[in-house]
Motif scaffolding. Structure first.
Motif, PDB file in Angstrom:
ATOM      1  N   GLY A  16       0.821  -1.205   0.000  1.00 57.98           N
ATOM      2  CA  GLY A  16       0.000   0.000   0.000  1.00 57.98           C
ATOM      3  C   GLY A  16       0.849   1.246   0.000  1.00 57.98           C
ATOM      4  O   GLY A  16       2.079   1.182   0.021  1.00 57.98           O
ATOM      5  N   SER A  17       0.170   2.355  -0.035  1.00 54.35           N
ATOM      6  CA  SER A  17       0.871   3.635   0.005  1.00 54.35           C
ATOM      7  C   SER A  17      -0.061   4.641   0.657  1.00 54.35           C
ATOM      8  O   SER A  17      -1.217   4.337   0.937  1.00 54.35           O
ATOM      9  CB  SER A  17       1.235   4.108  -1.406  1.00 54.35           C
ATOM     10  N   ILE A  18       0.451   5.808   0.931  1.00 54.13           N
ATOM     11  CA  ILE A  18      -0.399   6.922   1.366  1.00 54.13           C
ATOM     12  C   ILE A  18      -0.551   7.805   0.130  1.00 54.13           C
ATOM     13  O   ILE A  18       0.425   8.412  -0.306  1.00 54.13           O
ATOM     14  CB  ILE A  18       0.235   7.683   2.539  1.00 54.13           C
ATOM     15  N   PRO A  19      -1.735   7.832  -0.482  1.00 52.01           N
ATOM     16  CA  PRO A  19      -1.857   8.416  -1.823  1.00 52.01           C
ATOM     17  C   PRO A  19      -1.931   9.936  -1.807  1.00 52.01           C
ATOM     18  O   PRO A  19      -2.903  10.534  -2.229  1.00 52.01           O
ATOM     19  CB  PRO A  19      -3.167   7.812  -2.334  1.00 52.01           C
ATOM     20  N   VAL A  20      -0.879  10.552  -1.296  1.00 52.53           N
ATOM     21  CA  VAL A  20      -0.875  12.015  -1.262  1.00 52.53           C
ATOM     22  C   VAL A  20       0.263  12.568  -2.098  1.00 52.53           C
ATOM     23  O   VAL A  20       1.314  11.951  -2.235  1.00 52.53           O
ATOM     24  CB  VAL A  20      -0.716  12.574   0.174  1.00 52.53           C
ATOM     25  N   SER A  21       0.027  13.718  -2.659  1.00 53.44           N
ATOM     26  CA  SER A  21       1.110  14.515  -3.205  1.00 53.44           C
ATOM     27  C   SER A  21       0.935  15.905  -2.616  1.00 53.44           C
ATOM     28  O   SER A  21      -0.047  16.165  -1.917  1.00 53.44           O
ATOM     29  CB  SER A  21       1.053  14.540  -4.733  1.00 53.44           C
ATOM     30  N   HIS A  22       1.877  16.764  -2.871  1.00 54.41           N
ATOM     31  CA  HIS A  22       1.840  18.077  -2.226  1.00 54.41           C
ATOM     32  C   HIS A  22       2.150  19.183  -3.206  1.00 54.41           C
ATOM     33  O   HIS A  22       2.864  18.978  -4.179  1.00 54.41           O
ATOM     34  CB  HIS A  22       2.843  18.118  -1.051  1.00 54.41           C
ATOM     35  N   ARG A  23       1.596  20.326  -2.923  1.00 53.18           N
ATOM     36  CA  ARG A  23       1.926  21.532  -3.677  1.00 53.18           C
ATOM     37  C   ARG A  23       2.380  22.586  -2.673  1.00 53.18           C
ATOM     38  O   ARG A  23       1.608  22.993  -1.800  1.00 53.18           O
ATOM     39  CB  ARG A  23       0.711  22.036  -4.455  1.00 53.18           C
ATOM     40  N   TYR A  24       3.619  22.993  -2.783  1.00 53.88           N
ATOM     41  CA  TYR A  24       4.180  23.954  -1.846  1.00 53.88           C
ATOM     42  C   TYR A  24       4.296  25.314  -2.515  1.00 53.88           C
ATOM     43  O   TYR A  24       4.941  25.452  -3.550  1.00 53.88           O
ATOM     44  CB  TYR A  24       5.575  23.522  -1.390  1.00 53.88           C
TER      45      TYR A  24
ATOM     46  N   SER B 110      -1.503  22.174   1.412  1.00 55.45           N
ATOM     47  CA  SER B 110      -0.469  21.572   0.565  1.00 55.45           C
ATOM     48  C   SER B 110      -0.876  20.192   0.066  1.00 55.45           C
ATOM     49  O   SER B 110      -0.393  19.732  -0.957  1.00 55.45           O
ATOM     50  CB  SER B 110       0.844  21.429   1.346  1.00 55.45           C
ATOM     51  N   ASP B 420       5.215  17.887  -5.418  1.00 51.27           N
ATOM     52  CA  ASP B 420       6.049  16.774  -4.970  1.00 51.27           C
ATOM     53  C   ASP B 420       5.158  15.654  -4.461  1.00 51.27           C
ATOM     54  O   ASP B 420       4.070  15.892  -3.955  1.00 51.27           O
ATOM     55  CB  ASP B 420       6.981  17.243  -3.850  1.00 51.27           C
ATOM     56  N   TRP B 428       2.531  -3.961   4.652  1.00 46.86           N
ATOM     57  CA  TRP B 428       2.064  -4.117   6.021  1.00 46.86           C
ATOM     58  C   TRP B 428       1.881  -5.595   6.332  1.00 46.86           C
ATOM     59  O   TRP B 428       1.187  -6.320   5.587  1.00 46.86           O
ATOM     60  CB  TRP B 428       0.731  -3.378   6.202  1.00 46.86           C
TER      61      TRP B 428
END
Lengths: 157, 563
Positions: A16-24, B110, B420, B428
């Motif tokens: 699995g993953s944590i399906p986030v990306s970010h915009r800074y 963000s 990003d 897990w």
């Protein structure tokens, strides 16, 4: 207490993953720093007179005394190499085709150091204390990014 | 001693550390202190995943004034903001520091595509995430349980959203203040996960709040009008949230008991004049008022309906406007509640001022996997006998509210913005107990673990009992049937996209066990589902089972079973 696992095939792993990306966005001081770099090709710092310290890149506040600061000091373009390192592998451990040199540079007029690549030093060994200068991309290619700086290049002096 | 905050904004131009500094500076200026006076710093901010900044406490530290000082970041989910005030209190009470700066910061904007993504892993990775949950499920399931248990009217709950958004219209920092909102507006808003509708929910936000705490001796030097922390408490329930009855927040009551005992409060309904319970959803405020023992279980909604909770009511609740009105930058929102009590008790709340000179208030937050309660009691009396002349109640200038909101277009077009994605993937392990449980599912059996200490059969099973803290004793097979403890009808995905076909998540209490788990319902008209309905597991064909929670395709009503 803990049972032996009698049937190891029953032990499953769940990918699995944590399906986030970010915009800074760069913030108040960061925006002033990047826009000036883009428009004028110069490096802005922030001076705290009370603490006698010049931050680079520019900051909105002094972390030492909490004074509000402006992006009002032009530093560099030359400075002193305070440390450097040469990377031969990438983030996954893969070998790099050509090594990357990272430098911590105290630009003239600044107390803080700026991190960037060191360019064009293959013909001579680097030394801490070496004079370097900032190499900025041509005006038409700058976008308002830390990559508008190509890196530091050794200079005489 | 002092308090300060930024505006709560959908998207702030300021970075997280710039927000922290704005709030911290405002708090120090409000009590005419400089950073030199600060001995230690306590910070909170919610999960690192929101910002994609690992060790976010260290990242924020300079904005919180931590340079060259003892510094710690704590985090207990939504309960963090109030907890940080507690931590500041014990940093002073322990003698470690005389003056502590307490800072709470959150920057949720963000996170792409939606901050909910950062919450997905609070669900059990093996037993719950395969079901495709989103954070709204938990709230909707708890809200339905609460409404069903007491036969509550959604209108009475919606009155809380109305009250708070109206209160927030008087708050200079508020994101969603609305003086003209009505219950009809709330009831007509989009249904997200029934019974939760759009206006039942607080908005994701950016913002920061800071407080200055001081010892009794330091307080005498700093101000003639201190507000005292009279009591603190915090408490945790089991992390197996499907094993609890969601109808009552026992952990809030436990935390409140501790705080009231310290404060000498024996009759909360009489001795607490003002409340700032945690209100990320409108029903939560009511749930928490009951946990705080300010209303009997099931009776807070009628108080909301009758205006008892209004600013000029008998027990003003969320006079700030709360999370529903001011905004919900998670950790900062909790500390905003403590700051509001500070301003209210000093008579400095301006247009939000509760009439009648309130002398004691309680602030509360809630979080983790909906099982932590954090409570602080503030009052005008406390500390050593004061010889200083108390100043007249002339309000100090209203708190400045720094912060620059960005529009969506400014956010998307900002110079120097960087996209990003943290490229981290996980594997897990199911662990000892759950591996066996999943093996049972593949065989079409539901297995539990018996604890002979508390005589419970634990489903999902675990190798130790969290109550008795001893190894569990034996495997038992329980029935593949159960009862709907609560359910929701969910219309949106985890990234808030509309679903073509609504899903019906439910907590199923499994027959023959003391617990149950999260699953979905099928072969049923959503309108026919009821709390208490008898259901049975519908298994996938044997060949398609893989040893997964999805080996149960869904639960369906037992034919001819109880309605």
């Amino acid at each position: 207490m803990i049972e032996r696992i009698a049937r190891p095939d029953e032990v499953r792993r769940w990918p699995g993953s944590i399906p986030v990306s970010h915009r800074y966005t760069p913030g108040v001081a960061g925006q002033a720093f990047l826009e000036t770099l883009r428009d004028r090709g110069v490096i802005l710092g922030s001076r705290c007179d009370r603490c006698r310290y010049t931050y680079v890149p520019a900051r909105l506040f002094c972390e030492r005394c909490f004074a509000e600061l402006a992006a009002d000091v032009e530093v560099g373009p030359a400075g002193v190499l305070r440390s450097f390192a040469i990377g031969f592998v990438g983030v996954e451990g893969e070998p790099l085709e050509s090594p990357l040199t990272l430098g911590l540079v105290q630009l003239d007029g600044a107390d803080a150091c700026l991190l960037h690549l060191v360019l064009d030093h293959s013909d001579e060994p680097l030394e801490i204390g070496r004079r370097v200068e900032v190499v900025v991309k041509p005006a038409g290619e700058r976008t308002g990014s830390i990559l508008d700086i190509e890196g530091f290049r050794p200079v005489e002096g | 001693m002092g308090a300060g905050m930024t505006r709560f904004m959908r998207r702030a131009q300021e970075t997280g550390k710039e927000l922290a500094w704005e709030a911290s500076r405002a708090a120090l200026e409000s009590c005419e202190l400089t950073l030199d006076a600060v001995d230690a710093v306590c910070l909170t901010s919610a999960p690192d995943a929101f910002d994609g900044v690992h060790m976010k406490g260290e990242y924020l530290s300079d904005g919180a004034g931590a340079f060259g000082r003892p510094f710690i970041r704590t985090y207990v989910g939504g309960g963090s903001g109030v907890f940080t005030a507690i931590q500041g209190w014990y940093t002073v009470a322990s003698g470690m520091a005389d003056v502590v700066l307490v800072v709470a910061e959150e920057k949720m904007s963000s996170t792409q595509p939606h901050p909910q993504a950062a919450f997905l892993t609070i669900f059990d990775n093996v037993l719950e995430r395969p079901l495709g949950p989103n954070l709204l499920w938990i709230f909707a399931l708890e809200m339905n349980r609460y409404m069903s248990a007491y036969g509550l009217d959604k209108r009475d709950i919606a009155a809380v959203a109305v009250k708070n958004k109206r209160n927030a219209a008087d708050h200079p920092a508020a994101l969603l203040g609305r003086s003209d909102i009505t219950v009809e507006d709330v009831l007509a808003s989009e249904t997200l996960a029934w019974p939760v509708q759009r206006l039942d929910v607080s908005p994701v936000s950016d913002g920061a709040v800071a407080l200055v705490l001081a010892s009794e001796e330091a307080a005498e030097r700093i101000t003639d009008r201190p507000v005292w922390i009279q009591g603190v408490g915090w408490n945790l329930d089991t992390a197996y949230w499907t094993n609890r009855d969601l109808v009552f927040p026992e952990y809030v009551r436990n935390a409140a008991r501790a705080a009231y005992a310290m404060a000498g409060v024996t009759e909360p309904r009489k001795q607490i004049h003002i409340a700032e319970p945690y209100d990320p959803f409108d029903y939560k405020e009511l749930h928490h008022l009951e946990g705080l023992m300010l209303f009997d279980p099931g009776t807070a909604p009628e108080a909301a309906r009758d205006g008892v909770l209004n600013r000029d009511g008998d027990l003003p609740s969320c006079p700030s406007g709360g999370l529903l009105g001011v905004g919900n930058p998670i950790a900062a929102a909790g500390l905003m509640k403590v700051a509001e009590l500070f301003w209210q008790l000093r008579g400095e709340a301006g247009a939000r001022q509760v009439p009648g000179s309130p002398e004691r208030g309680v602030a509360q937050a809630w979080g983790d996997l909906m099982q932590v309660g954090t409570v602080v009691v503030l009052g005008n009396e406390g500390g050593p006998p004061t010889t200083a002349t108390r100043l007249p109640d002339s309000p100090t200038p209203p708190a400045s509210t720094p912060g620059h909101p960005l529009t969506e277009a400014e956010f998307r077009g900002a110079t120097g913005a960087v996209e990003d994605a943290v490229d981290a993937r996980y594997a897990w392990d199911a662990g000892v107990a759950i591996s066996r449980f999943l093996g049972g599912l593949r065989e079409g059996r539901i297995l539990g673990r018996e604890c002979r200490g508390c005589e419970r059969v634990l489903v999902p099973p675990r190798m130790f009992c969290e109550r008795c803290f001893r190894g569990t004793d034996a495997w038992v097979e329980v029935e593949p049937t159960g009862v709907v403890q609560t359910f929701s009808i969910c219309h949106v995905s985890w990234d808030m996209k509309p679903l073509e076909t609504p899903e019906i998540p439910a907590v199923i209490a499994i027959d023959g066990s003391s617990g149950g788990f999260l699953h979905v319902l099928g072969e049923v008209d959503p309108q026919e589902v009821r709390v208490g309905m008898a259901v049975e597991a519908v298994w996938k064909p044997v060949a398609e089972r893989t040893g997964s929670i999805l080996d149960i395709a869904y639960f369906r009503p037992v034919r001819g079973g109880a309605p």
